[in-house]
Design a protein around this motif. Structure first.
Motif, short mmCIF file in Angstrom:
data_model
loop_
_atom_site.label_atom_id
_atom_site.label_comp_id
_atom_site.label_asym_id
_atom_site.label_seq_id
_atom_site.Cartn_x
_atom_site.Cartn_y
_atom_site.Cartn_z
N LYS A 112 5.94 -2.82 -11.26
CA LYS A 112 6.16 -1.46 -10.72
C LYS A 112 6.02 -1.46 -9.21
CE LYS A 112 5.54 2.19 -14.04
NZ LYS A 112 6.94 2.47 -14.17
N LEU A 113 5.05 -2.20 -8.69
CA LEU A 113 4.88 -2.31 -7.23
C LEU A 113 6.12 -2.94 -6.60
CD1 LEU A 113 1.17 -3.43 -6.71
CD2 LEU A 113 2.25 -1.40 -5.77
N ILE A 114 6.60 -4.01 -7.20
CA ILE A 114 7.80 -4.68 -6.69
C ILE A 114 8.99 -3.72 -6.66
CG2 ILE A 114 9.52 -6.48 -7.17
CD1 ILE A 114 7.13 -8.16 -8.33
N ASP A 115 9.20 -3.03 -7.78
CA ASP A 115 10.31 -2.07 -7.86
C ASP A 115 10.20 -1.00 -6.79
OD1 ASP A 115 11.20 -3.55 -10.03
OD2 ASP A 115 10.44 -2.12 -11.53
N LEU A 128 0.83 -1.22 0.00
CA LEU A 128 0.00 0.00 0.00
C LEU A 128 0.86 1.26 0.00
CD1 LEU A 128 -2.96 -0.96 2.37
CD2 LEU A 128 -3.00 -0.68 -0.12
N ALA A 129 1.98 1.24 0.71
CA ALA A 129 2.88 2.41 0.71
C ALA A 129 3.45 2.62 -0.69
CB ALA A 129 4.00 2.22 1.73
N ALA A 130 3.84 1.52 -1.35
CA ALA A 130 4.36 1.62 -2.72
C ALA A 130 3.27 2.11 -3.67
CB ALA A 130 4.90 0.26 -3.17
N ALA A 131 2.06 1.58 -3.51
CA ALA A 131 0.94 2.01 -4.35
C ALA A 131 0.62 3.48 -4.11
CB ALA A 131 -0.29 1.14 -4.07
N ALA A 132 0.74 3.92 -2.86
CA ALA A 132 0.50 5.33 -2.54
C ALA A 132 1.53 6.21 -3.24
CB ALA A 132 0.56 5.54 -1.02
N ARG A 133 2.79 5.79 -3.27
CA ARG A 133 3.81 6.60 -3.96
C ARG A 133 3.52 6.65 -5.45
NH1 ARG A 133 8.81 6.78 -6.57
NH2 ARG A 133 9.79 8.79 -6.15
N LEU A 134 3.20 5.50 -6.04
CA LEU A 134 2.91 5.47 -7.47
C LEU A 134 1.72 6.36 -7.81
CD1 LEU A 134 3.45 1.65 -8.06
CD2 LEU A 134 4.88 3.50 -8.95
#
Length: 165
Positions: free
Chosen positions: A109-112, A90-96
């Motif tokens: 992209k989430l993994i990266d 969720l933190a990664a998704a929030a940044r994206l």
């Protein structure tokens, strides 16, 4: 059966739909491709020589406004007090979404993004990523508009936005 709403606007072209969620899940990729083609053709007809990026809308994000912020995934993870793999997703998704302005993003992209938060990332999170993503979709925190592509739900946008500001 639940009812979903979507509104897509590409320049002067606007498409609005309200109806079965099944239709959106099965037909949304084709609808987006058709609208994108129509948009591209209309830009060519207007004599535009510059190629413009075509925005992608998801059903959960239609009509929402997002404030763009500057932050790393690690900083967002700290603000969100991340302690698990799904929380880091969720933190990664929030940044994206909030920082990079993407409405949908691939699993890769989430993994990266997750890996950039080195203080929080654990290799076991990658091993359990499929289960984490499935659970986040079931919990209504992520949508999967196309197989292997994800978007924050309206619920997540409303929850995460104020917490990361």
């Amino acid at each position: 059966m639940s009812t979903s709403k979507i509104k897509i606007k590409f320049g002067a072209i606007e498409v609005e739909y309200e109806g079965s969620e099944t239709f959106l899940k099965e037909e949304l990729p084709r609808l987006l491709a058709a609208v994108s083609d129509l948009y591209s053709k209309s830009k060519g007809a207007l004599g535009s020589s510059e190629a413009e990026p075509v925005p992608v809308a998801s059903a959960s994000q239609a009509g929402t406004t997002q404030k763009k912020i500057e932050s790393t995934t690690g900083s967002l993870a700290a603000k969100l007090k991340v302690k698990s793999g799904p929380e880091l997703v969720l933190a990664a998704a929030a940044r994206l979404t909030f920082v990079l302005g993407l409405t949908t993003f691939s699993r890769q992209k989430l993994i990266d993004e997750m890996k950039t938060a080195s203080a929080y990332y654990k290799s076991s999170y990658l091993s359990n990523l499929t289960q984490s993503l499935n659970n986040l979709v079931k919990e209504g925190k992520l949508n999967e508009p196309r197989q292997g592509n994800y978007a924050l739900t309206e619920l997540s946008l409303k929850d995460l936005g104020p917490r990361i500001d």
